[in-house]
Design an enzyme around this catalytic site. Structure first.
Site, mmCIF file in Angstrom:
data_model
loop_
_atom_site.group_PDB
_atom_site.id
_atom_site.type_symbol
_atom_site.label_atom_id
_atom_site.label_comp_id
_atom_site.label_asym_id
_atom_site.label_seq_id
_atom_site.Cartn_x
_atom_site.Cartn_y
_atom_site.Cartn_z
ATOM 1 C CG MET A 54 -2.097 -5.156 7.527
ATOM 2 S SD MET A 54 -2.630 -3.549 6.867
ATOM 3 C CE MET A 54 -4.299 -3.488 7.483
ATOM 4 C CD GLU A 111 -3.000 -8.965 5.861
ATOM 5 O OE1 GLU A 111 -3.819 -8.516 6.667
ATOM 6 O OE2 GLU A 111 -2.769 -8.425 4.752
ATOM 7 N NE ARG A 124 -8.511 -1.935 -0.156
ATOM 8 C CZ ARG A 124 -7.182 -1.986 -0.166
ATOM 9 N NH1 ARG A 124 -6.549 -1.993 -1.316
ATOM 10 N NH2 ARG A 124 -6.504 -2.026 0.960
ATOM 11 C CD GLN A 164 0.909 -3.905 10.355
ATOM 12 O OE1 GLN A 164 1.753 -4.699 9.998
ATOM 13 N NE2 GLN A 164 -0.370 -4.230 10.386
ATOM 14 N NE ARG A 165 -3.553 1.054 4.546
ATOM 15 C CZ ARG A 165 -4.671 0.367 4.281
ATOM 16 N NH1 ARG A 165 -4.604 -0.951 4.184
ATOM 17 N NH2 ARG A 165 -5.807 0.969 4.110
ATOM 18 C CB THR A 181 1.667 -1.723 -1.482
ATOM 19 O OG1 THR A 181 1.254 -2.729 -0.542
ATOM 20 C CG2 THR A 181 2.729 -2.345 -2.371
ATOM 21 C CB ILE A 182 2.491 -1.330 4.119
ATOM 22 C CG1 ILE A 182 1.209 -2.173 4.198
ATOM 23 C CG2 ILE A 182 2.183 0.134 4.365
ATOM 24 C CD1 ILE A 182 0.665 -2.304 5.617
ATOM 25 C CG ASP A 183 0.682 -5.484 1.123
ATOM 26 O OD1 ASP A 183 0.613 -5.128 2.315
ATOM 27 O OD2 ASP A 183 -0.324 -5.634 0.394
ATOM 28 C CG ASP A 210 -1.295 -6.166 -6.594
ATOM 29 O OD1 ASP A 210 -1.616 -5.462 -5.614
ATOM 30 O OD2 ASP A 210 -1.749 -7.298 -6.790
ATOM 31 N NE ARG A 261 -0.657 -12.462 30.169
ATOM 32 C CZ ARG A 261 -1.309 -11.440 30.716
ATOM 33 N NH1 ARG A 261 -1.091 -10.218 30.313
ATOM 34 N NH2 ARG A 261 -2.184 -11.656 31.666
ATOM 35 C CG ASP A 316 2.499 -7.107 -2.869
ATOM 36 O OD1 ASP A 316 2.568 -5.900 -3.199
ATOM 37 O OD2 ASP A 316 1.416 -7.680 -2.659
ATOM 38 N N GLY A 336 -5.181 0.887 -0.905
ATOM 39 C CA GLY A 336 -4.923 1.182 0.511
ATOM 40 C C GLY A 336 -3.955 2.343 0.662
ATOM 41 N NE ARG A 370 -3.744 -7.114 -0.723
ATOM 42 C CZ ARG A 370 -4.905 -6.581 -0.343
ATOM 43 N NH1 ARG A 370 -5.892 -7.359 0.035
ATOM 44 N NH2 ARG A 370 -5.083 -5.294 -0.351
ATOM 45 N NE ARG A 413 -4.037 -13.169 27.624
ATOM 46 C CZ ARG A 413 -4.329 -12.288 28.571
ATOM 47 N NH1 ARG A 413 -4.453 -11.004 28.286
ATOM 48 N NH2 ARG A 413 -4.504 -12.689 29.811
HETATM 49 O O1 F6P Z 1 -2.377 -3.812 0.503
HETATM 50 C C1 F6P Z 1 -2.209 -3.076 1.668
HETATM 51 C C2 F6P Z 1 -3.014 -3.656 2.798
HETATM 52 O O2 F6P Z 1 -2.749 -2.897 3.957
HETATM 53 C C3 F6P Z 1 -2.788 -5.143 3.065
HETATM 54 O O3 F6P Z 1 -1.600 -5.401 3.750
HETATM 55 C C4 F6P Z 1 -4.043 -5.501 3.809
HETATM 56 O O4 F6P Z 1 -4.360 -6.856 3.663
HETATM 57 C C5 F6P Z 1 -5.085 -4.647 3.145
HETATM 58 O O5 F6P Z 1 -4.405 -3.577 2.528
HETATM 59 C C6 F6P Z 1 -6.150 -4.120 4.081
HETATM 60 O O6 F6P Z 1 -7.072 -3.433 3.332
HETATM 61 P P1 F6P Z 1 -8.238 -2.517 3.929
HETATM 62 O O7 F6P Z 1 -7.631 -1.192 4.269
HETATM 63 O O8 F6P Z 1 -9.208 -2.419 2.810
HETATM 64 O O9 F6P Z 1 -8.744 -3.217 5.139
#
Ligand code: F6P
Length: 369
Positions: A191, A244, A93, A296-297, A147-149, A125, A184, A151, A15, A193, A288
């Site tokens: 995101m 997520e 990917r 986010q990316r 990675t924005i994760d 990873d 509301r 992790d 990603g 993961r 909602r």
């Molecule tokens: O690993 C980065 C990430 O943005 C995760 O947070 C998210 O689950 C995934 O990639 C989304 O992947 P794609 O861009 O393939 O939808």
């Protein structure tokens, strides 16, 4: 003194995120720095490989036309790249070690045919695990964590995280005014993961009332109890952040569709919608859901991601110059360092609930010392 010539390859895989272009720029600027040539005894040339490992699978190095797969990078070309999000090299990917279609031989042969002394891989990873396997197969590899994760094991920072955190904060600021006008509740899905960093830190930054993270299974009744408690205390509206990967206690992640990609990852999503429906059902309050998704990316890298991209890029070239291969550059305990790629495989850096999460309030901790 005789100056040796050496060719490096660089690719971005998995990603995208903000911070990749700054890192590429600083790899190129540092590797091709003429002032350092004499000291190093090496003149480096940098080849950008397009679309991640796909470029290394598809390129025919001896064809006169490799332009779709390979780009010669020099200082002039990358001069303005650090202001721009995403990756100018493109990404994919594709895993050359996909068990359904193993193309690793071709990748290794193409690296040799292209005459690459070393390959610099910017990845999370999945991509760095590929890099590690290539290293075990004899390729000189250096990794840069992104990675924005956030992790990845072996580093406290991964490129893209800070920019994504700012997106979460800014978008929630926008939601607050409309949430307040209409009394509301908004459940905002981030995101991340299976890691809760983006939700937790995003929720802390934007002042969310409830934060649901994958590392701690939640109960719908507790969420509703907290919401009603907030209303009794006079709140007009609530912001709930749900990673997520957040799941019900004893349950599993919400998935968009079955199956996995070539990195073995499931497509997660749907928790915010579920939580919103349960709050409506349990409290009768208007609720909602909003999924921030790829926003986010996107966008320009934050100041932090530009600086971290710079330092990671420089550190990656330092490793190449020392021929210290098989490592990922890392930022640990406030210092730039390096970490063996083989030691990140199969491990993830997750939120430590016992020290970083308040499992009663479903939020960040109120004691930090
Ligand atoms: O690993 C980065 C990430 O943005 C995760 O947070 C998210 O689950 C995934 O990639 C989304 O992947 P794609 O861009 O393939 O939808």
């Amino acid at each position: 003194m005789r100056i040796k010539r050496s060719r490096l390859g660089i690719l971005t895989s998995g990603g995208d995120c903000a911070g990749l272009n700054p890192a590429i720029k600083w790899v190129v600027k540092t590797a091709t720095d003429e002032r350092l040539e004499e000291e190093r005894g090496v003149r480096y040339e940098v080849l950008g490989i397009r679309d991640g490992f796909k470029g290394l699978v598809e390129v025919d190095p001896f064809s006169p036309d490799t332009e779709g797969y390979i780009e010669h990078l020099d200082r002039d070309k990358v001069r303005t790249w650090d202001r721009v999000g995403g990756t100018f090299l493109g990404t994919s990917r594709l895993s050359p070690y996909d068990p359904k279609n193993d193309q690793s031989r071709r990748v290794i042969e193409n690296i040799e045919k292209l005459g690459l002394e070393a390959l610099i891989v910017l990845g999370g990873d999945g991509s760095l695990s590929i890099a590690s396997r290539l290293e075990q197969a004899g390729v000189n590899v250096v990794g840069i964590p992104k990675t924005i994760d956030k992790d990845l094991a072996g580093t406290d920072y991964t490129l893209g995280f800070d920019t994504a955190l700012n997106v979460v904060t800014e978008e929630v600021d926008r939601l607050r005014t409309t949430a307040g006008s209409h009394k509301r509740i908004f459940v905002v899905e981030t995101m991340g993961r299976t890691a809760g960093w983006l939700a937790l830190e995003g929720g802390e930054a934007c002042g969310a009332y409830i934060i649901l993270i994958p590392e701690h299974g939640f109960a719908v009744d507790r969420v509703n109890e907290l919401v009603l408690e907030g209303r009794r205390a006079g709140a007009r509206y609530e912001i709930i952040i749900a990673a997520e990967g957040a799941k019900l206690a004893g349950g599993s992640e919400f998935v968009k569709h079955e199956g996995v990609d070539s990195f073995g990852h499931q497509a997660l999503g749907g928790v915010a919608e579920y939580v919103a429906a349960e709050i409506r059902r349990g409290t009768g309050l208007e609720t909602r859901s909003v999924v921030l998704s790829h926003l986010q990316r996107g966008g320009a890298p934050s100041a932090h991601d530009r600086r971290m991209g710079r330092f990671f890029g420089i550190a990656a070239v330092d490793l190449v110059v020392r021929r210290d291969y098989g490592k990922m550059v890392s930022y640990t305990s406030g210092k730039m360092t390096a970490f063996p790629l083989k030691d990140i495989i199969g491990k993830l850096r997750l939120v430590d609930v016992s020290t970083q999460y308040d499992a009663e309030r479903y939020n960040g901790r109120r004691t930090v010392l």
